[in-house]
Design a protein around this motif. Sequence first.
Motif, PDB file in Angstrom:
ATOM      1  N   ILE A  65     -49.742  28.885  42.586  1.00 48.06           N
ATOM      2  CA  ILE A  65     -49.700  28.716  44.031  1.00 48.06           C
ATOM      3  C   ILE A  65     -49.113  29.954  44.710  1.00 48.06           C
ATOM      4  CG2 ILE A  65     -48.721  27.290  45.881  1.00 48.06           C
ATOM      5  CD1 ILE A  65     -48.775  24.997  43.670  1.00 48.06           C
ATOM      6  N   LYS A  66     -47.975  30.404  44.212  1.00 48.33           N
ATOM      7  CA  LYS A  66     -47.312  31.581  44.764  1.00 48.33           C
ATOM      8  C   LYS A  66     -46.606  32.280  43.611  1.00 48.33           C
ATOM      9  CE  LYS A  66     -44.101  33.047  48.253  1.00 48.33           C
ATOM     10  NZ  LYS A  66     -44.040  33.127  49.647  1.00 48.33           N
ATOM     11  N   PRO A  67     -46.643  33.610  43.557  1.00 45.00           N
ATOM     12  CA  PRO A  67     -46.052  34.301  42.399  1.00 45.00           C
ATOM     13  C   PRO A  67     -44.522  34.332  42.417  1.00 45.00           C
ATOM     14  CG  PRO A  67     -46.887  35.901  43.962  1.00 45.00           C
ATOM     15  CD  PRO A  67     -47.292  34.542  44.468  1.00 45.00           C
ATOM     16  N   ALA A  68     -43.956  34.295  41.229  1.00 47.88           N
ATOM     17  CA  ALA A  68     -42.529  34.558  41.061  1.00 47.88           C
ATOM     18  C   ALA A  68     -42.372  36.044  40.769  1.00 47.88           C
ATOM     19  CB  ALA A  68     -41.977  33.733  39.906  1.00 47.88           C
ATOM     20  N   ARG A  69     -41.210  36.572  41.081  1.00 47.95           N
ATOM     21  CA  ARG A  69     -40.920  37.985  40.875  1.00 47.95           C
ATOM     22  C   ARG A  69     -39.638  38.145  40.061  1.00 47.95           C
ATOM     23  NH1 ARG A  69     -44.370  40.711  44.029  1.00 47.95           N
ATOM     24  NH2 ARG A  69     -45.288  39.616  45.775  1.00 47.95           N
ATOM     25  N   PHE A  70     -39.433  39.345  39.561  1.00 46.60           N
ATOM     26  CA  PHE A  70     -38.233  39.655  38.785  1.00 46.60           C
ATOM     27  C   PHE A  70     -36.985  39.151  39.497  1.00 46.60           C
ATOM     28  CE2 PHE A  70     -34.809  42.906  38.268  1.00 46.60           C
ATOM     29  CZ  PHE A  70     -34.341  42.439  37.053  1.00 46.60           C
ATOM     30  N   ALA A  71     -36.103  38.522  38.730  1.00 43.83           N
ATOM     31  CA  ALA A  71     -34.791  38.023  39.159  1.00 43.83           C
ATOM     32  C   ALA A  71     -34.857  36.782  40.038  1.00 43.83           C
ATOM     33  CB  ALA A  71     -33.958  39.115  39.833  1.00 43.83           C
ATOM     34  N   ASP A  72     -36.041  36.280  40.349  1.00 42.10           N
ATOM     35  CA  ASP A  72     -36.116  35.038  41.123  1.00 42.10           C
ATOM     36  C   ASP A  72     -35.425  33.913  40.349  1.00 42.10           C
ATOM     37  OD1 ASP A  72     -37.525  36.112  43.236  1.00 42.10           O
ATOM     38  OD2 ASP A  72     -39.437  35.149  42.739  1.00 42.10           O
ATOM     39  N   PRO A  73     -34.615  33.133  41.061  1.00 45.31           N
ATOM     40  CA  PRO A  73     -34.021  31.955  40.417  1.00 45.31           C
ATOM     41  C   PRO A  73     -35.079  30.846  40.355  1.00 45.31           C
ATOM     42  CG  PRO A  73     -33.274  32.115  42.686  1.00 45.31           C
ATOM     43  CD  PRO A  73     -34.147  33.315  42.431  1.00 45.31           C
ATOM     44  N   ILE A  74     -35.324  30.334  39.182  1.00 42.55           N
ATOM     45  CA  ILE A  74     -36.424  29.394  38.957  1.00 42.55           C
ATOM     46  C   ILE A  74     -35.890  28.018  38.584  1.00 42.55           C
ATOM     47  CG2 ILE A  74     -38.444  28.917  37.495  1.00 42.55           C
ATOM     48  CD1 ILE A  74     -38.769  31.348  39.399  1.00 42.55           C
ATOM     49  N   ARG A  75     -36.521  27.009  39.127  1.00 40.18           N
ATOM     50  CA  ARG A  75     -36.228  25.615  38.760  1.00 40.18           C
ATOM     51  C   ARG A  75     -37.542  24.982  38.315  1.00 40.18           C
ATOM     52  NH1 ARG A  75     -33.029  22.475  42.864  1.00 40.18           N
ATOM     53  NH2 ARG A  75     -31.367  23.230  41.543  1.00 40.18           N
ATOM     54  N   ILE A  76     -37.495  24.312  37.188  1.00 45.47           N
ATOM     55  CA  ILE A  76     -38.684  23.623  36.687  1.00 45.47           C
ATOM     56  C   ILE A  76     -38.360  22.139  36.561  1.00 45.47           C
ATOM     57  CG2 ILE A  76     -40.404  23.453  34.856  1.00 45.47           C
ATOM     58  CD1 ILE A  76     -39.680  26.379  34.122  1.00 45.47           C
ATOM     59  N   GLU A  77     -39.031  21.347  37.374  1.00 44.31           N
ATOM     60  CA  GLU A  77     -38.903  19.903  37.254  1.00 44.31           C
ATOM     61  C   GLU A  77     -40.003  19.437  36.320  1.00 44.31           C
ATOM     62  OE1 GLU A  77     -38.481  17.803  40.948  1.00 44.31           O
ATOM     63  OE2 GLU A  77     -37.380  19.491  41.814  1.00 44.31           O
ATOM     64  N   MET A  78     -39.619  18.634  35.364  1.00 41.06           N
ATOM     65  CA  MET A  78     -40.588  18.172  34.383  1.00 41.06           C
ATOM     66  C   MET A  78     -40.424  16.671  34.207  1.00 41.06           C
ATOM     67  SD  MET A  78     -37.888  19.890  33.104  1.00 41.06           S
ATOM     68  CE  MET A  78     -36.496  19.601  32.041  1.00 41.06           C
ATOM     69  N   LYS A  79     -41.532  16.051  33.858  1.00 42.54           N
ATOM     70  CA  LYS A  79     -41.467  14.621  33.582  1.00 42.54           C
ATOM     71  C   LYS A  79     -42.537  14.262  32.560  1.00 42.54           C
ATOM     72  CE  LYS A  79     -44.462  12.930  37.247  1.00 42.54           C
ATOM     73  NZ  LYS A  79     -44.661  11.986  38.301  1.00 42.54           N
ATOM     74  N   LEU A  80     -42.238  13.251  31.809  1.00 42.29           N
ATOM     75  CA  LEU A  80     -43.196  12.704  30.871  1.00 42.29           C
ATOM     76  C   LEU A  80     -44.158  11.878  31.709  1.00 42.29           C
ATOM     77  CD1 LEU A  80     -43.664  12.604  27.777  1.00 42.29           C
ATOM     78  CD2 LEU A  80     -42.452  10.433  27.799  1.00 42.29           C
TER      79      LEU A  80
END
Length: 138
Positions: A65-80
Amino acid sequence: MNIKPYERSAHYYETDQMGIIHHSNYIRWFEEARIDLMDQCGVSYAMLEQRGILIPVLSVNVNYIKPARFADPIRIEMKLSNFEGTHGIRFTVSYQVTHRESGQLLVTGESCHCFTDKGLRVVRLKRDHPDFYQAFLE
């Protein structure tokens, strides 16, 4: 069970010539998040492998959808998002990758997996490993 999001920062080596995270790295991030999800559920990859269970990837779907860049703080929500509960053979994990500070949605996706033994024969968790089967149900 309340699953906490997986958090990390985008590393420089993960970028491409355009200065954005290379598309293949999101699949690696999915794997990191999936391992964290399983740890939170009390069924670690290490525990599964000690019992001779492998978890091959059957398919991966990624929507950029939108690119991440170096040093970006990332959150990944995951679910079964799907656990084939009749026999406990397959499961699907859904992912939403966001910029941790802005909340901007970057990537969505899912990965589908099955359980096998080391000879890649299907393992039925319900029959063969009921404790793991129950942990996935919960």
